[in-house]
Design an enzyme around this catalytic site. Sequence first.
Site, short mmCIF file in Angstrom:
data_model
loop_
_atom_site.label_atom_id
_atom_site.label_comp_id
_atom_site.label_asym_id
_atom_site.label_seq_id
_atom_site.Cartn_x
_atom_site.Cartn_y
_atom_site.Cartn_z
N TYR A 159 -17.01 16.79 -14.53
CA TYR A 159 -17.07 15.88 -14.66
C TYR A 159 -18.52 15.81 -13.00
O TYR A 159 -18.40 15.97 -12.26
CB TYR A 159 -16.58 15.42 -14.52
CG TYR A 159 -16.48 13.93 -14.18
CD1 TYR A 159 -17.57 12.79 -14.99
CD2 TYR A 159 -16.29 13.27 -13.10
CE1 TYR A 159 -17.60 12.14 -14.93
CE2 TYR A 159 -16.46 11.12 -12.99
CZ TYR A 159 -17.51 10.87 -13.29
OH TYR A 159 -18.16 9.82 -13.61
N LYS A 201 -8.53 7.87 -18.95
CA LYS A 201 -8.97 8.01 -19.93
C LYS A 201 -7.56 8.36 -21.19
O LYS A 201 -7.38 7.35 -21.18
CB LYS A 201 -9.24 9.59 -19.68
CG LYS A 201 -10.95 9.88 -18.60
CD LYS A 201 -11.77 8.78 -19.33
CE LYS A 201 -13.63 8.44 -18.10
NZ LYS A 201 -12.97 8.23 -16.78
N ARG A 230 0.99 -0.70 0.29
CA ARG A 230 -0.02 -0.06 -0.03
C ARG A 230 0.60 1.05 -0.15
O ARG A 230 0.75 2.47 -0.13
CB ARG A 230 -1.00 0.09 1.27
CG ARG A 230 -1.76 1.59 1.32
CD ARG A 230 -2.52 1.16 2.08
NE ARG A 230 -2.56 0.24 3.38
CZ ARG A 230 -2.16 0.69 4.47
NH1 ARG A 230 -1.48 1.78 4.49
NH2 ARG A 230 -2.28 -0.50 5.34
N ASP A 283 -7.51 19.95 -12.84
CA ASP A 283 -8.64 19.10 -13.69
C ASP A 283 -7.44 18.27 -15.00
O ASP A 283 -8.64 18.73 -15.75
CB ASP A 283 -9.54 18.35 -13.28
CG ASP A 283 -10.13 16.61 -13.59
OD1 ASP A 283 -9.25 16.04 -14.85
OD2 ASP A 283 -10.71 15.92 -13.37
O1 P1T Z 1 -13.72 7.31 -13.33
P1 P1T Z 1 -12.57 7.74 -12.98
O2 P1T Z 1 -11.00 7.47 -12.99
O3 P1T Z 1 -12.88 7.69 -11.33
O4 P1T Z 1 -12.89 9.57 -12.51
C1 P1T Z 1 -13.04 10.47 -12.73
C2 P1T Z 1 -12.98 11.48 -14.05
C3 P1T Z 1 -12.55 12.73 -13.43
N1 P1T Z 1 -12.56 14.09 -13.74
C4 P1T Z 1 -12.79 13.81 -14.99
C5 P1T Z 1 -12.57 14.77 -16.14
C6 P1T Z 1 -13.77 12.74 -15.24
O5 P1T Z 1 -13.59 13.03 -16.75
C7 P1T Z 1 -14.05 11.95 -14.98
C8 P1T Z 1 -14.28 10.93 -15.42
N2 P1T Z 1 -15.12 10.53 -16.27
C9 P1T Z 1 -16.03 10.39 -16.93
C10 P1T Z 1 -16.18 8.13 -16.43
C11 P1T Z 1 -17.22 10.53 -18.52
O6 P1T Z 1 -17.28 9.23 -18.83
O7 P1T Z 1 -17.31 11.44 -18.16
#
Ligand code: P1T
Length: 385
Positions: free
Chosen positions: A98, A195, A46, A170
């Site tokens: 988001y 992403k 961890r 972000d």
């Molecule tokens: O899904 P995750 O890896 O926990 O990420 C969250 C997140 C954070 N910031 C942005 C700008 C994001 O687009 C996302 C996740 N977004 C999607 C799943 C989506 O389809 O927009």
Amino acid sequence: MKFSTKAIHVGQEPDPTTGAVITPIYQTSTYVQEGIGKHKGYEYARTGNPTRTALEQCLASLENAKYGLCFASGLAAEMNIMYMLKQGDHVVVGEDVYGGTYRLFQRVMTKYGLKFSFVDSRDLSNVEKAINKETRMLWLETPTNPMLQLVDIQAATKLARSKGLITVVDNTFASPYLQNPLDLGADIVVHSTTKYIGGHSDVVGGALMTSNTEMYEELKFHQNACGGVPGPQDCFLTMRGVKTLAVRMEQHQKNAMEIAKLLSGHEGLEKVIYPGLADHPHHELAKKQMRGFGGMLSIVVKGGQDAAQRFMTGTKLFSLAESLGGVESLMCHPSTMTHGSIPKEDREARGITDGLVRLSVGIEDVEDLVEDIKTALAKISAVTA
Ligand code: P1T
């Protein structure tokens, strides 16, 4: 060292034990100690894992940061930043974020006494007005999800710094290939590595980067103390993906520009939103603070949800799915999918109407994508004509 070279080499020296060119998946939860306090830098997985360390170093280098930390998801990375705050602290948030970020802040963190003001951060006077004596942090997304608005990072961080706030950006939509918020004054940059960084829609992850040693120590302490870490397999997959980030992003944005041009002015659409189009309100800012316009675009289909539905189900290559940034093209309906957790009134005030469709343009052959979109467009105009 330049971007592509860093993506392929930083943190990824051949394995010292075997010479393996690719960093191995260290699938272990613990490490043997030769005596009390005598170990090779790793005690418990961890706290640290060599596969994760390699990814953390690589991602830090791509954001021109001193430090990187990886997490089990983008939201876990965001949560780790929230641990910097205490009861009563206030955060100003650029309102187009988001939906999951909004949900984390508004529906979870408020239970712990944190306060959030969501403001239109395109106009920094709104940010300034929202700052009060309890404000500790400015949280921005740029370009935003799903409206692709931009915030002037340099001006925003200057304002935040003058008020003693931590600025978090972000950078998921741009990816480090197109934008480096730390170079523009931000304190912490956060990514959903699910992403563009991962890039193949096969792994969920998150990361944050900073060059501020004090903040890093605190964030690292929380990474271990709270435990939202990724497993070594996930780190391996993410690192495999990131090696090709530069070439993928070039193709994503080339294809997105073609699709944006094809969509622009179409009679079945109210709006086409892509920072690369000259009519985008932040086109000039995009040219200034980004190195390209990215692979995401949004459209508003005339005729609301029914018309959007016809468009989204009229394609063969673009799949209707949440997420973005993978090699394959995806479409999503933010008002019912990624941003469904935002109350309808707030959502619509931000432009997330039932006719809004978000496209993540993949790296397939653009001629095939163009044909696919033309077929889908014909489905809307056939009815609206
Ligand atoms: O899904 P995750 O890896 O926990 O990420 C969250 C997140 C954070 N910031 C942005 C700008 C994001 O687009 C996302 C996740 N977004 C999607 C799943 C989506 O389809 O927009």
